[in-house]
Design an enzyme around this catalytic site. Structure first.
Site, short mmCIF file in Angstrom:
data_model
loop_
_atom_site.label_atom_id
_atom_site.label_comp_id
_atom_site.label_asym_id
_atom_site.label_seq_id
_atom_site.Cartn_x
_atom_site.Cartn_y
_atom_site.Cartn_z
N LYS A 110 -11.53 16.72 8.69
CA LYS A 110 -11.32 17.32 7.18
C LYS A 110 -11.39 19.26 7.83
CE LYS A 110 -11.64 14.05 4.05
NZ LYS A 110 -12.47 12.99 4.17
N LYS A 189 -2.89 5.77 11.45
CA LYS A 189 -4.00 5.02 10.52
C LYS A 189 -3.24 5.27 8.86
CE LYS A 189 -8.34 5.20 8.36
NZ LYS A 189 -8.62 5.95 7.10
N LYS A 192 -4.66 6.86 2.02
CA LYS A 192 -4.04 7.45 0.97
C LYS A 192 -3.72 8.99 1.33
CE LYS A 192 -7.44 4.80 -1.43
NZ LYS A 192 -8.74 4.90 -1.41
P1 ADP Z 1 -8.15 5.99 2.48
O1 ADP Z 1 -8.30 6.64 4.13
O2 ADP Z 1 -7.01 5.65 2.04
O3 ADP Z 1 -8.77 7.13 1.88
P2 ADP Z 1 -10.87 4.97 2.10
O4 ADP Z 1 -11.57 5.96 2.85
O5 ADP Z 1 -11.00 4.99 0.44
O6 ADP Z 1 -9.40 4.86 2.33
O7 ADP Z 1 -11.31 3.42 2.68
C1 ADP Z 1 -11.89 2.35 1.94
C2 ADP Z 1 -12.08 1.10 2.95
O8 ADP Z 1 -10.78 0.84 3.35
C3 ADP Z 1 -13.03 1.69 4.09
O9 ADP Z 1 -13.86 0.63 4.22
C4 ADP Z 1 -11.97 1.87 5.24
O10 ADP Z 1 -12.58 1.60 6.19
C5 ADP Z 1 -11.03 0.85 4.85
N1 ADP Z 1 -9.68 1.23 5.43
C6 ADP Z 1 -9.10 2.37 4.86
N2 ADP Z 1 -7.96 2.56 5.71
C7 ADP Z 1 -7.78 1.56 6.67
C8 ADP Z 1 -6.80 1.33 7.61
N3 ADP Z 1 -5.90 2.02 7.73
N4 ADP Z 1 -7.24 0.31 8.44
C9 ADP Z 1 -8.41 -0.44 8.23
N5 ADP Z 1 -9.17 -0.28 7.16
C10 ADP Z 1 -9.01 1.03 6.49
#
Ligand code: ADP
Ligand code: TRP
Length: 321
Positions: A110, A189, A192
């Protein structure tokens, strides 16, 4: 065995969240006592709109229930309904070396992206450690990006146990290699915050367009593609379609003759069908929000009993009783 995981109410559920965390978590419901929660305190580090947080929290609850979380088996709740977790967070802060947090990728990424920074974002892993330790959790199903946070949790627990005597269990992460990192439409990856996500629930037209915009190269249709297994649409197809179907598309792409447009159309159809039952359940739940609120209320009641026990143990260990 206590299984625990959380998800932030920070936006619409996408394929990465579902295959990385939600699906494994839901499958574990039968393997032990599962505790799953909506991490609304964590969302405060990056979302500053109260109404949006309220709305997203309800959306995540709907998503989880629609995807198969069974409130008869699983304790499902909102993080902020358990204020004990913030109290434990303070106890953990005081045994957390600065260096441990300074090394965290989530924070460093970040900073590197120039995202405006608050102390909560830096302290985020300590709150997460409290989430996990306060329920005596054994197993934590998460995507790979959370692996380091689990290591931090274990380090904090070890430090506290060393200083004050054995208080916390050491949790293990559960990360499935095949879905550890689900790629987004640009090959990075899926997240959101990167604008590359394919949501699980949403408008058909918009989602079709997203899938049709998955990044491909400029090789001609007829050219054989020895690297077919690296193709983004194939990698996503392996998640949403039956294995033999995905294998068939991969072989056709490798041999040459399968156009990217046709491949992406097929991917959309399989993805859309895979989530048809969940979409149906979600539509029913939307008409029954009182039921959803009641599930979260009851979940919090049960979670709070467990949290109070561990907090009391930690306070006693630290001489705060
Ligand atoms: P984002 O990166 O979209 O904000 P979050 O941080 O809210 O997602 O992640 C919520 C859950 O989903 C966590 O356990 C995270 O490891 C999993 N996760 C998020 N993006 C991925 C991805 N691209 N591949 C596998 N797991 C993911
Ligand atoms: N940090 C996790 C994420 O962004 C969410 C989370 C908060 C969590 N507390 C947790 C996950 C405890 C597992 C266990 O995805």
């Amino acid at each position: 065995m206590r299984i625990l995981s959380g998800i932030q109410p920070s936006g619409a559920l996408h394929l990465g969240n579902y295959y990385g965390m939600m699906k494994p978590a839901i499958e574990l419901q039968d393997k032990g006592q599962a505790f799953y929660f909506i991490a609304d305190y964590h969302s405060m580090t990056s979302l500053f709109d109260a109404e949006e947080r309220r709305r997203n929290t309800m959306e995540v609850a709907l998503d989880f229930l629609a995807c198969g979380l069974d409130p008869q088996k699983t304790v499902f709740f909102k993080q902020s309904d358990i204020p004990e977790v913030t109290e434990l967070t303070w106890l953990l802060h005081t045994v957390t070396p600065m260096g441990l947090l300074e090394r965290c990728h989530s924070y460093k990424d970040k900073v590197a992206k120039g995202i405006s920074f608050n102390h909560g974002l830096f302290a985020y892993p300590v709150l997460m450690a409290a989430d996990i330790l306060i329920y005596d959790s054994n197993l934590v199903p998460v995507g790979k990006d959370q692996k380091q946070h689990l290591e931090v949790t274990r380090d904090i627990a070890i430090k506290f146990n060393e200083l004050y005597g054995k208080t916390f269990l050491l949790p293990e992460p559960m990360i499935r290699e095949e879905t550890a990192v689900v790629p987004g439409i640009d090959g990075e990856k899926m997240s959101k915050s990167y604008g590359n996500a394919i949501e699980i629930f949403g408008e058909e037209k918009v989602l079709r367009q997203k899938i049709m915009s998955i990044k491909m190269d400029s090789r001609s249709v007829s050219e054989p593609k020895p690297d077919a297994d690296q193709n983004l649409a194939i990698r996503l197809m392996k998640l949403v379609a039956p294995p033999e179907v995905a294998r068939d598309y991969e072989e056709r792409l490798r041999a040459g003759g399968l156009g990217y447009g046709e491949l992406k159309k097929a991917l959309f159809e399989h993805y859309w069908n895979a989530f048809a039952p969940a979409r149906q359940r979600r539509a029913e739940l939307v008409n029954n929000l009182d039921y959803v609120r009641e599930v979260l209320r009851k979940g919090a009641e049960r979670a709070r009993v467990e949290a109070a026990k561990v907090l009391a143990r930690a306070k006693h260990a630290a001489g705060l009783d």
